[in-house]
Design a protein around this motif. Structure first.
Motif, mmCIF file in Angstrom:
data_model
loop_
_atom_site.group_PDB
_atom_site.id
_atom_site.type_symbol
_atom_site.label_atom_id
_atom_site.label_comp_id
_atom_site.label_asym_id
_atom_site.label_seq_id
_atom_site.Cartn_x
_atom_site.Cartn_y
_atom_site.Cartn_z
ATOM 1 N N THR A 19 0.848 -1.187 0.000
ATOM 2 C CA THR A 19 0.000 0.000 0.000
ATOM 3 C C THR A 19 0.894 1.251 0.000
ATOM 4 O O THR A 19 2.082 1.172 0.357
ATOM 5 C CB THR A 19 -0.903 0.030 1.239
ATOM 6 O OG1 THR A 19 -0.063 0.166 2.406
ATOM 7 C CG2 THR A 19 -1.732 -1.246 1.344
ATOM 8 N N PRO A 20 0.344 2.405 -0.373
ATOM 9 C CA PRO A 20 1.131 3.645 -0.279
ATOM 10 C C PRO A 20 1.677 3.886 1.124
ATOM 11 O O PRO A 20 2.801 4.383 1.288
ATOM 12 C CB PRO A 20 0.125 4.721 -0.705
ATOM 13 C CG PRO A 20 -0.835 4.008 -1.595
ATOM 14 C CD PRO A 20 -0.964 2.634 -1.023
ATOM 15 N N ARG A 21 0.887 3.545 2.147
ATOM 16 C CA ARG A 21 1.346 3.742 3.524
ATOM 17 C C ARG A 21 2.565 2.849 3.823
ATOM 18 O O ARG A 21 3.546 3.292 4.415
ATOM 19 C CB ARG A 21 0.216 3.441 4.515
ATOM 20 C CG ARG A 21 0.656 3.541 5.984
ATOM 21 C CD ARG A 21 -0.526 3.359 6.928
ATOM 22 N NE ARG A 21 -0.063 3.297 8.306
ATOM 23 C CZ ARG A 21 0.293 4.368 9.020
ATOM 24 N NH1 ARG A 21 0.267 5.577 8.466
ATOM 25 N NH2 ARG A 21 0.704 4.228 10.268
ATOM 26 N N GLN A 22 2.491 1.571 3.420
ATOM 27 C CA GLN A 22 3.622 0.672 3.626
ATOM 28 C C GLN A 22 4.872 1.175 2.902
ATOM 29 O O GLN A 22 5.985 1.094 3.422
ATOM 30 C CB GLN A 22 3.265 -0.738 3.140
ATOM 31 C CG GLN A 22 2.248 -1.459 4.013
ATOM 32 C CD GLN A 22 1.796 -2.760 3.382
ATOM 33 O OE1 GLN A 22 1.603 -2.841 2.157
ATOM 34 N NE2 GLN A 22 1.601 -3.788 4.206
ATOM 35 N N ARG A 23 4.672 1.713 1.726
ATOM 36 C CA ARG A 23 5.803 2.235 0.963
ATOM 37 C C ARG A 23 6.431 3.424 1.673
ATOM 38 O O ARG A 23 7.655 3.561 1.740
ATOM 39 C CB ARG A 23 5.330 2.622 -0.439
ATOM 40 C CG ARG A 23 6.451 2.857 -1.428
ATOM 41 C CD ARG A 23 5.934 3.112 -2.827
ATOM 42 N NE ARG A 23 5.332 1.907 -3.405
ATOM 43 C CZ ARG A 23 4.052 1.791 -3.690
ATOM 44 N NH1 ARG A 23 3.224 2.791 -3.454
ATOM 45 N NH2 ARG A 23 3.580 0.684 -4.214
ATOM 46 N N ALA A 24 5.579 4.290 2.239
ATOM 47 C CA ALA A 24 6.082 5.471 2.951
ATOM 48 C C ALA A 24 6.835 5.072 4.223
ATOM 49 O O ALA A 24 7.894 5.633 4.547
ATOM 50 C CB ALA A 24 4.921 6.401 3.298
ATOM 51 N N VAL A 25 6.303 4.064 4.944
ATOM 52 C CA VAL A 25 6.968 3.595 6.172
ATOM 53 C C VAL A 25 8.338 3.020 5.836
ATOM 54 O O VAL A 25 9.333 3.293 6.526
ATOM 55 C CB VAL A 25 6.085 2.542 6.878
ATOM 56 C CG1 VAL A 25 6.873 1.840 7.981
ATOM 57 C CG2 VAL A 25 4.831 3.205 7.451
ATOM 58 N N ARG A 26 8.400 2.262 4.746
ATOM 59 C CA ARG A 26 9.672 1.648 4.361
ATOM 60 C C ARG A 26 10.690 2.712 3.952
ATOM 61 O O ARG A 26 11.873 2.619 4.315
ATOM 62 C CB ARG A 26 9.435 0.668 3.206
ATOM 63 C CG ARG A 26 10.683 -0.102 2.787
ATOM 64 C CD ARG A 26 10.310 -1.223 1.842
ATOM 65 N NE ARG A 26 9.402 -2.168 2.467
ATOM 66 C CZ ARG A 26 8.711 -3.088 1.809
ATOM 67 N NH1 ARG A 26 8.802 -3.172 0.498
ATOM 68 N NH2 ARG A 26 7.928 -3.928 2.454
#
Length: 300
Positions: A19-26
């Motif tokens: 998800t976009p959120r997972q990408r941002a966290v990574r």
């Protein structure tokens, strides 16, 4: 000659969506740097299969130029397949009367054909002496025998039943080509679309013999003259005509570039696959894609 390692990669992985959120966290965890550690095969290779693609080049000689010839041929095969994919999507939409939606795959088709044409530039270095260093090792192998190119021609309406004969021993390939040969082409679907939209076209038009298939039919020509007579911004049939014209133009450019590449690399020698070479290609170019789109312009 150096042997290519054909073993499959030992690491396997599937493409896992994020998800976009997972990408941002990574990204925050990495401090803005790319991820460098993976427990399995890297995701890019899992998706593109690049490690497999790069095992498919198996030159027959030690000549360094042969790799160019081989890899450009493989690149063209991929483009043939991609172009067939787009044309089938356009057919699906045309059969559903979704004319505007069909423009997108047709425009992509034209762009893919541009890429296909550009691939010829990588072979401009090849003189007859260059080609002769490995040509004999190809035996009777010839681009004439490309099943995917034949499929592309059939989809565009350039149908000749004799050209599937080389594949009779490859039963699956032969069956697929036979099915494409017997099914409506893109141009058949366009003509059927015009008939559904009220243009006076004979019902037996789609059963034209191959010998006259590429000649202009006056009623189809007249239909396109009428279509182009409406220059309004919402005339989707006119947009369709222009998209198809660009496809035909780009395909014609590919055939011309093929002719010039053969002329550059081997002159008028007999073709590797047993054809007359240059003269065969010249005759092939006389078969017109979407003929009425061109002949109608005289009357517009």
């Amino acid at each position: 000659m150096e042997k290519t390692d054909l073993r499959a990669p030992t690491l396997t992985a599937t493409v896992r969506p994020v998800t976009p959120r997972q990408r941002a966290v990574r990204a925050a965890r990495n401090g803005g740097s790319p991820t460098l550690e993976f427990t399995e095969r890297v995701p890019y290779d899992a998706y593109v299969h690049a490690s497999t693609l790069h095992t498919l080049q198996q030159p027959l000689s030690g000549d360094p130029g042969e790799m160019s010839f081989l890899m450009v041929s493989q690149i063209m095969e991929l483009y043939f397949g991609l172009t067939c994919h787009e044309l089938r999507e356009a057919q699906r939409l045309l059969r559903a009367d979704r004319i505007f939606d069909a423009l997108a795959p047709l425009r992509r088709t034209a762009l893919h054909l541009e890429g296909l044409n550009a691939a010829w530039q990588s072979l401009r270095w090849m003189t007859p002496a260059d080609f002769n260093r490995f040509r004999d090792l190809l035996g009777e192998g010839s681009g004439f025998q490309s099943a995917k190119y034949r499929e592309l021609e059939f989809l565009l309406g350039l149908r000749d039943p004799a050209l599937i004969r080389p594949f009779r021993r490859q039963t699956e390939v032969y069956a697929q080509l036979r099915a494409v040969l017997d099914a409506p082409s893109v141009w058949d679907d366009v003509i059927a679309l015009l008939a559904r939209h009220g243009f006076d076209l004979p019902t037996d038009l789609l059963d034209r013999d191959v010998a006259v298939e590429h000649e202009s039919h006056p009623l189809v020509e007249s239909a396109w003259v009428n279509v182009y007579g409406d220059a309004g911004p919402d005339n989707h049939l006119r947009m369709l005509g222009e998209a198809l014209t660009t496809v035909a133009e780009e395909f014609g450019d590919w055939r011309y570039q093929h002719l010039k590449a053969v002329q550059r690399a081997m002159g008028a020698k007999v073709g590797s696959g047993g054809s007359a070479g240059l003269s065969w290609l010249r005759r092939s170019m006389e078969r017109v894609v979407f003929p009425e789109l061109w002949s109608a312009r005289t009357a517009m």
